[in-house]
Write a protein that holds these residues in place. Structure first.
Motif, PDB file in Angstrom:
ATOM      1  N   GLY A 205       0.813  -1.212   0.000  1.00  0.00           N
ATOM      2  CA  GLY A 205       0.000   0.000   0.000  1.00  0.00           C
ATOM      3  C   GLY A 205       0.846   1.261   0.000  1.00  0.00           C
ATOM      4  O   GLY A 205       1.957   1.290   0.541  1.00  0.00           O
ATOM      5  N   ASN A 206       0.307   2.306  -0.601  1.00  0.00           N
ATOM      6  CA  ASN A 206       0.986   3.608  -0.638  1.00  0.00           C
ATOM      7  C   ASN A 206      -0.010   4.743  -0.437  1.00  0.00           C
ATOM      8  O   ASN A 206       0.171   5.828  -0.961  1.00  0.00           O
ATOM      9  N   SER A 207      -1.070   4.460   0.337  1.00  0.00           N
ATOM     10  CA  SER A 207      -2.136   5.439   0.514  1.00  0.00           C
ATOM     11  C   SER A 207      -2.492   5.564   1.986  1.00  0.00           C
ATOM     12  O   SER A 207      -1.887   4.933   2.854  1.00  0.00           O
ATOM     13  N   VAL A 208      -3.495   6.399   2.253  1.00  0.00           N
ATOM     14  CA  VAL A 208      -4.059   6.543   3.593  1.00  0.00           C
ATOM     15  C   VAL A 208      -5.505   6.064   3.534  1.00  0.00           C
ATOM     16  O   VAL A 208      -6.289   6.552   2.714  1.00  0.00           O
ATOM     17  N   VAL A 209      -5.858   5.095   4.377  1.00  0.00           N
ATOM     18  CA  VAL A 209      -7.216   4.553   4.364  1.00  0.00           C
ATOM     19  C   VAL A 209      -7.798   4.567   5.769  1.00  0.00           C
ATOM     20  O   VAL A 209      -7.072   4.517   6.764  1.00  0.00           O
ATOM     21  N   GLN A 210      -9.120   4.639   5.825  1.00  0.00           N
ATOM     22  CA  GLN A 210      -9.823   4.620   7.102  1.00  0.00           C
ATOM     23  C   GLN A 210     -10.984   3.637   7.037  1.00  0.00           C
ATOM     24  O   GLN A 210     -11.584   3.448   5.981  1.00  0.00           O
ATOM     25  N   GLY A 211     -11.277   3.020   8.169  1.00  0.00           N
ATOM     26  CA  GLY A 211     -12.410   2.105   8.240  1.00  0.00           C
ATOM     27  C   GLY A 211     -12.595   1.597   9.652  1.00  0.00           C
ATOM     28  O   GLY A 211     -11.658   1.620  10.458  1.00  0.00           O
ATOM     29  N   PRO A 212     -13.803   1.126   9.975  1.00  0.00           N
ATOM     30  CA  PRO A 212     -14.040   0.544  11.301  1.00  0.00           C
ATOM     31  C   PRO A 212     -13.329  -0.791  11.451  1.00  0.00           C
ATOM     32  O   PRO A 212     -13.101  -1.508  10.476  1.00  0.00           O
ATOM     33  N   LEU A 213     -12.982  -1.118  12.669  1.00  0.00           N
ATOM     34  CA  LEU A 213     -12.194  -2.320  12.969  1.00  0.00           C
ATOM     35  C   LEU A 213     -13.079  -3.547  13.186  1.00  0.00           C
ATOM     36  O   LEU A 213     -14.076  -3.493  13.910  1.00  0.00           O
ATOM     37  N   ILE A 214     -12.677  -4.657  12.568  1.00  0.00           N
ATOM     38  CA  ILE A 214     -13.333  -5.936  12.816  1.00  0.00           C
ATOM     39  C   ILE A 214     -12.335  -7.055  12.554  1.00  0.00           C
ATOM     40  O   ILE A 214     -11.500  -6.949  11.650  1.00  0.00           O
ATOM     41  N   GLY A 215     -12.396  -8.114  13.357  1.00  0.00           N
ATOM     42  CA  GLY A 215     -11.455  -9.218  13.167  1.00  0.00           C
ATOM     43  C   GLY A 215     -11.390 -10.094  14.388  1.00  0.00           C
ATOM     44  O   GLY A 215     -12.355 -10.226  15.145  1.00  0.00           O
ATOM     45  N   GLY A 216     -10.214 -10.711  14.585  1.00  0.00           N
ATOM     46  CA  GLY A 216     -10.022 -11.594  15.725  1.00  0.00           C
ATOM     47  C   GLY A 216      -8.975 -12.638  15.447  1.00  0.00           C
ATOM     48  O   GLY A 216      -8.145 -12.482  14.541  1.00  0.00           O
ATOM     49  N   CYS A 217      -9.009 -13.721  16.215  1.00  0.00           N
ATOM     50  CA  CYS A 217      -8.068 -14.825  16.072  1.00  0.00           C
ATOM     51  C   CYS A 217      -8.539 -15.717  14.929  1.00  0.00           C
ATOM     52  O   CYS A 217      -9.682 -16.203  14.935  1.00  0.00           O
ATOM     53  N   LEU A 218      -7.679 -15.945  13.949  1.00  0.00           N
ATOM     54  CA  LEU A 218      -8.082 -16.645  12.734  1.00  0.00           C
ATOM     55  C   LEU A 218      -8.674 -18.019  13.011  1.00  0.00           C
ATOM     56  O   LEU A 218      -9.678 -18.406  12.406  1.00  0.00           O
ATOM     57  N   GLU A 219      -8.051 -18.786  13.905  1.00  0.00           N
ATOM     58  CA  GLU A 219      -8.568 -20.122  14.171  1.00  0.00           C
ATOM     59  C   GLU A 219      -9.979 -20.075  14.754  1.00  0.00           C
ATOM     60  O   GLU A 219     -10.829 -20.901  14.420  1.00  0.00           O
ATOM     61  N   VAL A 220     -10.243 -19.099  15.620  1.00  0.00           N
ATOM     62  CA  VAL A 220     -11.553 -18.995  16.259  1.00  0.00           C
ATOM     63  C   VAL A 220     -12.596 -18.476  15.262  1.00  0.00           C
ATOM     64  O   VAL A 220     -13.756 -18.913  15.269  1.00  0.00           O
ATOM     65  N   LEU A 221     -12.174 -17.560  14.404  1.00  0.00           N
ATOM     66  CA  LEU A 221     -13.080 -17.079  13.373  1.00  0.00           C
ATOM     67  C   LEU A 221     -13.576 -18.222  12.493  1.00  0.00           C
ATOM     68  O   LEU A 221     -14.726 -18.223  12.036  1.00  0.00           O
ATOM     69  N   GLU A 222     -12.703 -19.223  12.261  1.00  0.00           N
ATOM     70  CA  GLU A 222     -13.129 -20.383  11.472  1.00  0.00           C
ATOM     71  C   GLU A 222     -14.272 -21.134  12.153  1.00  0.00           C
ATOM     72  O   GLU A 222     -15.163 -21.668  11.482  1.00  0.00           O
ATOM     73  N   MET A 223     -14.264 -21.193  13.484  1.00  0.00           N
ATOM     74  CA  MET A 223     -15.353 -21.863  14.199  1.00  0.00           C
ATOM     75  C   MET A 223     -16.663 -21.098  14.071  1.00  0.00           C
ATOM     76  O   MET A 223     -17.746 -21.684  14.079  1.00  0.00           O
ATOM     77  N   LEU A 224     -16.574 -19.782  13.948  1.00  0.00           N
ATOM     78  CA  LEU A 224     -17.772 -18.942  13.908  1.00  0.00           C
ATOM     79  C   LEU A 224     -18.442 -18.918  12.538  1.00  0.00           C
ATOM     80  O   LEU A 224     -19.643 -18.643  12.438  1.00  0.00           O
ATOM     81  N   LYS A 225     -17.695 -19.187  11.492  1.00  0.00           N
ATOM     82  CA  LYS A 225     -18.260 -19.134  10.142  1.00  0.00           C
ATOM     83  C   LYS A 225     -19.452 -20.083  10.028  1.00  0.00           C
ATOM     84  O   LYS A 225     -19.391 -21.230  10.453  1.00  0.00           O
TER      85      LYS A 225
END
Length: 344
Positions: A205-225
């Motif tokens: 990337g070579n820009s400035v971006v903004q956005g709300p935060l969302i995410g978590g631990c990848l392994e746990v996110l797999e359980m939630l899908k």
């Protein structure tokens, strides 16, 4: 993404500790009590335990319904101003069938935790509440010998102040994931060795971006899908994604497979940027970067800002990420900022 901003903490407030996965706080009373002592003495908080928080780990494992009841009661109790996870684990997902989402929706307050607590964060997200992806009682608060200054400053800035969180600096004092057996009481006052920090890696990337935060631990996110708690596509749109991996140190192949799912479901193409926590032991750091760039190249996302080896997740000390709050990745100045307050 419009989420409720919880009220901030003040000296003298009561907080409740909770065990929603592994019952380590019950098996490791000396370490739990050290974390509790720090919450009381450094942050001047009154600390109480949810009814089952200190039960043995075998009992906690057998009773996911009791863990969920603890969570509901902690949110329902008006005297409790924040709920803090004792430790992660790998089966918070078993609580979902016992959750009453309206309890959290009608009683918004701070929830703090990471790793398997990703499940509870997505419960809060479904309830419309901004929660906090950050340290836990047995990890950051009960850190061997003493809490890290970086950790103390982060908690005070994020949970006790209603000012804009602002630019977050890399931890320059050094990081650690050194294993010192928590069950060996004699090691509690042994300081863990610090590794020199090389700063964060702005790898795309070579820009400035903004956005709300969302995410978590990848392994746990797999359980939630696929569950009712997986957010609808519009929730992910225009967000800054934050990802990290656990002490299980998943092979880079799995990270590639998981990221391809985020590509296939349109989450990556709709993201504003990605930040990635430092892997446990710094293992696979370069490999994870390579896999991430590989998937982005496959999707033609050649300019999506990406920052890796950041101070959150399964590394110590960490900064805290508030869900839904507006963040900024500045690839030009190589900075990361949270542009709103975490609490009101």
């Amino acid at each position: 993404m419009k989420l409720i901003t919880p009220k901030g903490l003040a000296p003298g407030d009561k907080v409740a500790t909770i065990s929603m996965s592994w019952g380590g706080a019950g098996d490791l009373s000396h370490r739990y009590l050290k974390g509790k002592e720090r919450l009381q003495e450094i942050f001047n908080l009154e600390v109480t335990e949810t009814p089952n928080a200190l039960k043995p780990s075998s009992w906690i494992y057998d009773h996911p319904e009791a863990r969920a009841k603890d969570l509901m009661e902690a949110f329902s109790d008006p005297s409790v101003k924040a709920v803090i996870s004792n430790i992660g684990g790998d089966d918070s997902i078993r609580m979902l069938k016992y959750i009453n989402i309206d309890v959290i929706k009608n009683n918004p307050k701070i929830f703090l935790g990471f790793s398997d607590s990703t499940v509870t964060h997505f419960i809060c997200l479904k309830a419309g509440l901004s929660s906090f992806y950050g340290t836990s009682v047995l990890v950051g608060f009960a850190e061997n010998a003493a809490m890290h200054d970086y950790q103390i400053h982060d908690i005070k800035k994020t949970l006790f102040s209603n000012s804009v969180i602002g630019q977050i600096s890399p931890n320059r004092e050094g990081w650690t994931t050194e294993f010192l057996d928590w069950f060996d009481i004699s090691l509690q006052d042994t300081k863990r060795k610090l590794n020199p920090s090389s700063g964060w890696h702005f790898i795309r990337g070579n820009s400035v971006v903004q956005g709300p935060l969302i995410g978590g631990c990848l392994e746990v996110l797999e359980m939630l899908k696929g569950t009712d708690y997986w957010p609808d596509p519009e929730i992910w749109k225009d967000c800054i994604l934050f990802f990290e991996t656990s002490e299980g140190k998943p092979h880079p192949d799995y990270v590639r497979y998981w990221l391809r799912n985020y590509a296939a479901t349109g989450i990556l193409k709709n993201a504003k940027g990605i930040i990635f926590g430092r892997p446990y032991d710094d293992l696979y750091a370069e490999e994870y970067e390579a896999e991430l760039l590989k998937i982005l190249d496959e999707e033609g996302l050649y300019d999506l800002p990406v920052v890796t080896q950041m101070d959150f997740g399964h590394t110590c000390p960490t900064f805290t990420l508030p869900y839904g709050r507006l963040a900024e990745i500045n690839c030009i100045d190589q900075t990361f900022s949270i542009l709103e307050s975490g609490v009101q």
